[in-house]
Enzyme design. Sequence first.
Site, PDB file in Angstrom:
ATOM      1  N   LYS A   1      -2.293  47.797   9.022  1.00 30.98           N
ATOM      2  CA  LYS A   1      -3.046  46.546   9.103  1.00 30.98           C
ATOM      3  C   LYS A   1      -2.418  45.702  10.209  1.00 30.98           C
ATOM      4  CE  LYS A   1      -4.553  42.654   6.177  1.00 30.98           C
ATOM      5  NZ  LYS A   1      -4.566  42.114   4.805  1.00 30.98           N
TER       6      LYS A   1
ATOM      7  N   SER B   1      -8.998  40.902   2.661  1.00 35.63           N
ATOM      8  CA  SER B   1      -8.844  40.851   4.102  1.00 35.63           C
ATOM      9  C   SER B   1      -8.499  42.194   4.744  1.00 35.63           C
ATOM     10  CB  SER B   1      -7.750  39.856   4.462  1.00 35.63           C
ATOM     11  OG  SER B   1      -6.491  40.313   4.004  1.00 35.63           O
TER      12      SER B   1
ATOM     13  N   SER C   1      -6.583  41.042  -1.465  1.00 33.80           N
ATOM     14  CA  SER C   1      -6.921  41.624  -0.159  1.00 33.80           C
ATOM     15  C   SER C   1      -6.664  43.121  -0.014  1.00 33.80           C
ATOM     16  CB  SER C   1      -6.165  40.887   0.946  1.00 33.80           C
ATOM     17  OG  SER C   1      -6.783  39.673   1.238  1.00 33.80           O
TER      18      SER C   1
END
Lengths: 496, 95
Positions: free
Chosen positions: A75, A150, A174
Amino acid sequence: MHSNCLSEHSAALRNKTYSSVELTQHYLKRIDSAKALNAFITVTEELALEQAQYADRMLHDNKAHALTGIPMAHKDLFCTKGVLTTCGSKILSNFVSPYDATVVEKLKQQGMVILGKTNMDEFAMGSSNETSYYGAVKNPWDVQRVPGGSSGGSAAAVSARLVPVATATDTGGSIRQPAAFCGLTGIKPSYGRVSRYGMVAFASSLDQGGLVTRNARDAAMVLQAMSGFDQRDSTSLQLPVPDYGNVLEQSIRGKTIGLPKEFFNDDVDADIADAIQQAIRELQALGAKTVEVELPNSEVGIPCYYVIAPAEASSNLARFDGVRYGYRTENYTDLDDMYEKTRAEGFGAEVKRRIMIGTYVLSSGYYDAYYIKAQKLRRMIADDFSRAFEKCDLIAGPTTPSTAFVIGEKNDDPVAMYLNDIFTNAANLAGLPAMSIAAGFDDKNLPIGLQLIGKYLDESTLLTVAHQFQQQTDWHLKIPDIPGVPGGPGGPGGLD
Amino acid sequence: MSLTPKEITHIATLARLKTSSEQAEFYATQLSRIMDLIKQMNTIDTSDIEPMSHPQDPALRLRADEVTATNLREAYQTVAPATENGLYLVPKVID
């Protein structure tokens, strides 16, 4: 090749069925063919091939770890030395990190191959991946829909078989919400289990690094490698990490699963409610017992979270001032003007909303009414879990009240977006480990997630229950059919 | 609206975010709705509850007072917008 999961790659690389370079090239081709999903912000092709060549030498010399040679993605809020680390924001759009996050360092030491950095909501603030400066990510199950957020890029990438595993982070859901929306296994470990060093901070008392994978076995393998004490993170736990791989085959007979009545209400879509009930029957068939538990303060979890997370964010994001790193505005008259313009131009609307809410609830005259009030509710929510865990070994329920929604649908209404976290953020407030695993599909063929919440430090029970569930069900084996990307269920078999 | 555009302008100044008057209007509407959500906290009585700032016991770990980090100034300054002789450059603040 991409139909193999991480554990299968590990075996195949050892048996020399294929090399790490071949596997890396294969995934890089898939990433290229799936550009339309917008799952990646940066693809590190050259670096990946170098790492794969090195991994192949280690494999050849029998110096390899279990994860050596396996491609993965981070990420884009994990700092990666020499590689762009944007956190999905314009303000870090030129930030090439001078150091590696601990998680990145640990997985590099295992010989994993980094294919790139995945897209995400800006500063991890969002539940749809639409707040990214780099644009929305598309859900591989339906490209009109969001992958969740997210960690939307990580989830879309694993779901589309562009990587077998990706790191992710979870401040209020997330990891779990995108895992649910994309039909994956997502794990947010206990607060303190995985080092936060080198993770761009959002809300420091809630943030925790974790993973999205295809199954619990893969999650156990990678979590093992990324967990453990790190003196560079003041909140890192100085405790041994259990052998997660060893517990997977344990029976769940006699385990008691708590079902919070607050998680089984009318706000949950009927298809989700049915799938969760069916999943619970599966777990009962495996010998687990169920008991109703109460989390009476869960209804104020959202308001409480949306004070604490923005408060911490407003403080953490004060560091982005155009002085030491990142974007700086072009025209300014003095220092304050430079700060204000840099931040106004560098941050997107959702980040600004949260900075302003955070600034407001921490400001003189409002601190007690909002921030301290939220901290008191946080205690009550954490205490609710402690009481519930007197009656059960883990808690189960839906991860989300609805399945993936259409891109743009909730853009104008921040409050509607926040309600996505309704079942997930309590685990962050209490610091508990939690997972989401694939548990079915709704009438639109969109994945449904089953959430499991464990006692503090008890990732093992979650992984065991998830793994045993996945031995009896095949939801986690379903593959989305993505337009233009070979190798889906209805496709020509593609590159594989 | 629980937050006025004037209050938004004040908050934005505290947060060092340049905000035009139209944006202040826009954020006043949106942030008011968020504050309405937040005010649902008041439905629960929290007197006698100790605030919880963190999931762990907040006792800070100590370590031996030894030099562990090397000087990485040069590496860290390569990502800065403007530096000179090892210093970060900002607009003049003292006349």
